[in-house]
Design a protein around this motif. Sequence first.
Motif, PDB file in Angstrom:
ATOM      1  N   PHE A 183       3.101  -4.310   5.249  1.00 27.08           N
ATOM      2  CA  PHE A 183       3.617  -4.561   6.592  1.00 27.08           C
ATOM      3  C   PHE A 183       4.359  -5.882   6.562  1.00 27.08           C
ATOM      4  CE2 PHE A 183       2.830  -6.085  11.085  1.00 27.08           C
ATOM      5  CZ  PHE A 183       3.807  -5.281  11.645  1.00 27.08           C
ATOM      6  N   TRP A 184       5.534  -5.911   7.168  1.00 25.98           N
ATOM      7  CA  TRP A 184       6.414  -7.075   7.069  1.00 25.98           C
ATOM      8  C   TRP A 184       5.780  -8.352   7.602  1.00 25.98           C
ATOM      9  CZ3 TRP A 184       8.134 -10.158  11.091  1.00 25.98           C
ATOM     10  CH2 TRP A 184       7.801  -9.717  12.377  1.00 25.98           C
ATOM     11  N   HIS A 185       4.873  -8.234   8.572  1.00 26.24           N
ATOM     12  CA  HIS A 185       4.333  -9.403   9.259  1.00 26.24           C
ATOM     13  C   HIS A 185       3.329 -10.185   8.402  1.00 26.24           C
ATOM     14  CE1 HIS A 185       3.598 -11.746  12.882  1.00 26.24           C
ATOM     15  NE2 HIS A 185       2.307 -11.633  12.682  1.00 26.24           N
ATOM     16  N   GLY A 186       2.840  -9.586   7.358  1.00 27.58           N
ATOM     17  CA  GLY A 186       1.845 -10.251   6.529  1.00 27.58           C
ATOM     18  C   GLY A 186       0.820  -9.256   6.025  1.00 27.58           C
ATOM     19  N   ASP A 187      -0.264  -9.767   5.492  1.00 27.64           N
ATOM     20  CA  ASP A 187      -1.319  -8.913   4.976  1.00 27.64           C
ATOM     21  C   ASP A 187      -1.846  -8.020   6.093  1.00 27.64           C
ATOM     22  OD1 ASP A 187      -4.109  -8.076   4.276  1.00 27.64           O
ATOM     23  OD2 ASP A 187      -3.637  -9.157   2.433  1.00 27.64           O
TER      24      ASP A 187
ATOM     25  N   ASP B 266       5.681   0.815  11.111  1.00 33.24           N
ATOM     26  CA  ASP B 266       6.156  -0.561  11.183  1.00 33.24           C
ATOM     27  C   ASP B 266       6.701  -0.892  12.570  1.00 33.24           C
ATOM     28  OD1 ASP B 266       7.063  -2.928   9.186  1.00 33.24           O
ATOM     29  OD2 ASP B 266       8.621  -2.613  10.697  1.00 33.24           O
ATOM     30  N   LEU B 267       7.490   0.018  13.132  1.00 31.30           N
ATOM     31  CA  LEU B 267       8.102  -0.240  14.432  1.00 31.30           C
ATOM     32  C   LEU B 267       7.048  -0.389  15.521  1.00 31.30           C
ATOM     33  CD1 LEU B 267      10.597  -0.508  16.220  1.00 31.30           C
ATOM     34  CD2 LEU B 267      10.629   2.000  16.418  1.00 31.30           C
ATOM     35  N   ALA B 268       6.060   0.487  15.521  1.00 35.15           N
ATOM     36  CA  ALA B 268       5.012   0.406  16.549  1.00 35.15           C
ATOM     37  C   ALA B 268       4.277  -0.921  16.471  1.00 35.15           C
ATOM     38  CB  ALA B 268       4.035   1.569  16.387  1.00 35.15           C
ATOM     39  N   LEU B 269       3.938  -1.355  15.271  1.00 32.63           N
ATOM     40  CA  LEU B 269       3.210  -2.611  15.135  1.00 32.63           C
ATOM     41  C   LEU B 269       4.087  -3.799  15.515  1.00 32.63           C
ATOM     42  CD1 LEU B 269       1.157  -2.079  11.850  1.00 32.63           C
ATOM     43  CD2 LEU B 269       0.575  -1.482  14.211  1.00 32.63           C
ATOM     44  N   ARG B 270       5.327  -3.785  15.109  1.00 31.12           N
ATOM     45  CA  ARG B 270       6.239  -4.881  15.465  1.00 31.12           C
ATOM     46  C   ARG B 270       6.345  -5.039  16.975  1.00 31.12           C
ATOM     47  NH1 ARG B 270      11.173  -6.247  11.751  1.00 31.12           N
ATOM     48  NH2 ARG B 270      10.550  -5.460   9.716  1.00 31.12           N
ATOM     49  N   LYS B 271       6.578  -3.924  17.654  1.00 30.48           N
ATOM     50  CA  LYS B 271       6.784  -4.009  19.098  1.00 30.48           C
ATOM     51  C   LYS B 271       5.523  -4.473  19.812  1.00 30.48           C
ATOM     52  CE  LYS B 271      10.055  -3.630  20.609  1.00 30.48           C
ATOM     53  NZ  LYS B 271      11.188  -4.600  20.623  1.00 30.48           N
TER      54      LYS B 271
ATOM     55  N   ASP C 137      -5.123  -8.897   7.648  1.00 27.17           N
ATOM     56  CA  ASP C 137      -5.098 -10.006   8.602  1.00 27.17           C
ATOM     57  C   ASP C 137      -4.619  -9.522   9.968  1.00 27.17           C
ATOM     58  OD1 ASP C 137      -5.963 -11.770   6.659  1.00 27.17           O
ATOM     59  OD2 ASP C 137      -3.933 -12.439   6.134  1.00 27.17           O
ATOM     60  N   VAL C 138      -3.630  -8.625   9.965  1.00 23.27           N
ATOM     61  CA  VAL C 138      -3.145  -8.057  11.221  1.00 23.27           C
ATOM     62  C   VAL C 138      -4.278  -7.291  11.907  1.00 23.27           C
ATOM     63  CG1 VAL C 138      -1.447  -6.519  12.282  1.00 23.27           C
ATOM     64  CG2 VAL C 138      -0.806  -7.913  10.302  1.00 23.27           C
ATOM     65  N   LEU C 139      -5.037  -6.528  11.131  1.00 24.52           N
ATOM     66  CA  LEU C 139      -6.179  -5.793  11.669  1.00 24.52           C
ATOM     67  C   LEU C 139      -7.217  -6.750  12.250  1.00 24.52           C
ATOM     68  CD1 LEU C 139      -8.081  -3.378  12.106  1.00 24.52           C
ATOM     69  CD2 LEU C 139      -8.687  -3.515   9.673  1.00 24.52           C
TER      70      LEU C 139
ATOM     71  N   LEU D 235      -4.405   0.755  12.414  1.00 24.86           N
ATOM     72  CA  LEU D 235      -4.524  -0.391  11.517  1.00 24.86           C
ATOM     73  C   LEU D 235      -5.646  -0.207  10.504  1.00 24.86           C
ATOM     74  CD1 LEU D 235      -3.850  -3.278  14.038  1.00 24.86           C
ATOM     75  CD2 LEU D 235      -2.535  -2.826  11.950  1.00 24.86           C
ATOM     76  N   GLU D 236      -6.737   0.428  10.909  1.00 26.50           N
ATOM     77  CA  GLU D 236      -7.821   0.658   9.951  1.00 26.50           C
ATOM     78  C   GLU D 236      -7.390   1.606   8.842  1.00 26.50           C
ATOM     79  OE1 GLU D 236     -11.937  -0.325  12.363  1.00 26.50           O
ATOM     80  OE2 GLU D 236     -11.357   1.772  12.128  1.00 26.50           O
ATOM     81  N   VAL D 237      -6.623   2.640   9.191  1.00 26.02           N
ATOM     82  CA  VAL D 237      -6.112   3.534   8.149  1.00 26.02           C
ATOM     83  C   VAL D 237      -5.154   2.777   7.234  1.00 26.02           C
ATOM     84  CG1 VAL D 237      -4.712   5.582   7.701  1.00 26.02           C
ATOM     85  CG2 VAL D 237      -6.408   5.625   9.536  1.00 26.02           C
ATOM     86  N   MET D 238      -4.278   2.003   7.807  1.00 29.76           N
ATOM     87  CA  MET D 238      -3.323   1.249   7.003  1.00 29.76           C
ATOM     88  C   MET D 238      -4.021   0.241   6.099  1.00 29.76           C
ATOM     89  SD  MET D 238      -0.268   0.632   9.819  1.00 29.76           S
ATOM     90  CE  MET D 238       0.829  -0.191   8.638  1.00 29.76           C
ATOM     91  N   ALA D 239      -5.021  -0.433   6.638  1.00 31.73           N
ATOM     92  CA  ALA D 239      -5.756  -1.410   5.826  1.00 31.73           C
ATOM     93  C   ALA D 239      -6.513  -0.729   4.694  1.00 31.73           C
ATOM     94  CB  ALA D 239      -6.715  -2.204   6.711  1.00 31.73           C
TER      95      ALA D 239
END
Length: 418
Positions: free
Chosen positions: A260-264, A210-215, A267-269, A250-254
């Motif tokens: 993820f706090w930012h949304g789907d 989460d932190l890496a994606l947020r930053k 969509d982030v991917l 992101l592909e692994v997470m998807a």
Amino acid sequence: MKRRDFLNAAALGGAAYMTGLPQFANAKTLTTGQQDHTYFANLLEKICSPILHLMANEQFHAKFPLEVGANSDGRDHRVAYLECFGRTIAGAAPWLALDTPGPEKATRSKLRDQAIAAYENSVNPKSPDYLDWQVGHGQMLVDSAYYTQALIRAPILWQKLTRKTQQRIVKEIKALRKIPPPYTNWLLFAAMNEAFLMQVGEEYDPIRLDLALRKFLEWYVGDGWFADGEHFAFDYYGSYVIHPMLLDILEVMAAHNTYFWHGDIKDVLATHLKRNQRFAEHLERLISPTGTYPPIGRSFTYRTAAFQPLAQLALKHKLPDSLPQGRVRAAMRAVHEAIFSNPSNFSKEGFLKIGFAGADLSLADWYSNNGSMYITTASFLPLGLPLSDPYWQVPGEDWTQKLAFSGQKFKKDYSVSY
């Protein structure tokens, strides 16, 4: 071998002349795409074979000749061995995982077996080539991420490991959580390891993801470019780390439908993929008509890793429509010839040396060693596509600068807002 002879041999589509091995194919009987494939396969074999051979035979620590610049910070030399192996395998993994017919199948199979043995030795405390995971230097976090990224890119390597080795790898990776990453691209090294743990069904830390994606959502500066922390620097770290690792994470997470706090997360991917594609457009336009490109920023001794995003998108069949496969392949061939046509890139024993378009120890960064140079394998990712893939079958095309400077029509460039 004289430089001119070396260049002529490279242009024929193979690098076996550098190793004494038979060429994978006779270039004169192949299409241009097949010649390109032969060239890349031979060159990657030359780069990674000495490392995998030594490590599979537990001779890596004993026989790898460490090289650092005069400005080295004097860090513990043991970090160099994970650096070298992790970076080598991160780029070679998709090719080694390929199980299709072809002239280089036997070589690929041999190297895959060596890579598996190398992984086994890397976490065996009784092996001379145990990688000293808990050496206490932050660099171990950096290169553990390339080590695990290879296993994400080529799951077959993980599947072929013994259960004992798998357990040992998980233990070592989790133990590296004690290293606090600074607020730079290092956040992605911590996140990559967690993505790997997620992929193999182990407990992972969502905060590190989460932190890496947020930053990096905060550090996006527009038009496909990221700052590496609070301040923007004009260098190739978007290629070495940021874009490729964000995409793989992101592909692994998807795939696991991770929250993820930012949304789907899908969509982030999707947004990152568009930004990645835009960045790739910039990279393609940096390639001169002869394949040269600007030696800018820190770490440019990582050579062709500057074009990892182009290679990764080609491997995933996600190049934008503005970058036809034949254009990318032809441009990438020119880039590699511009860098590797100089035989001084390699020592007489066949190891990569510090430098750029040839060996030049004065270009070393204070944090690098010759093991660091092996990240150049990241530009060989399309070898993970079989020879029958359109990437290798479509005709080559002139790339943007070649079109522009030969008076041909080429597409104008505009910034994007996503």
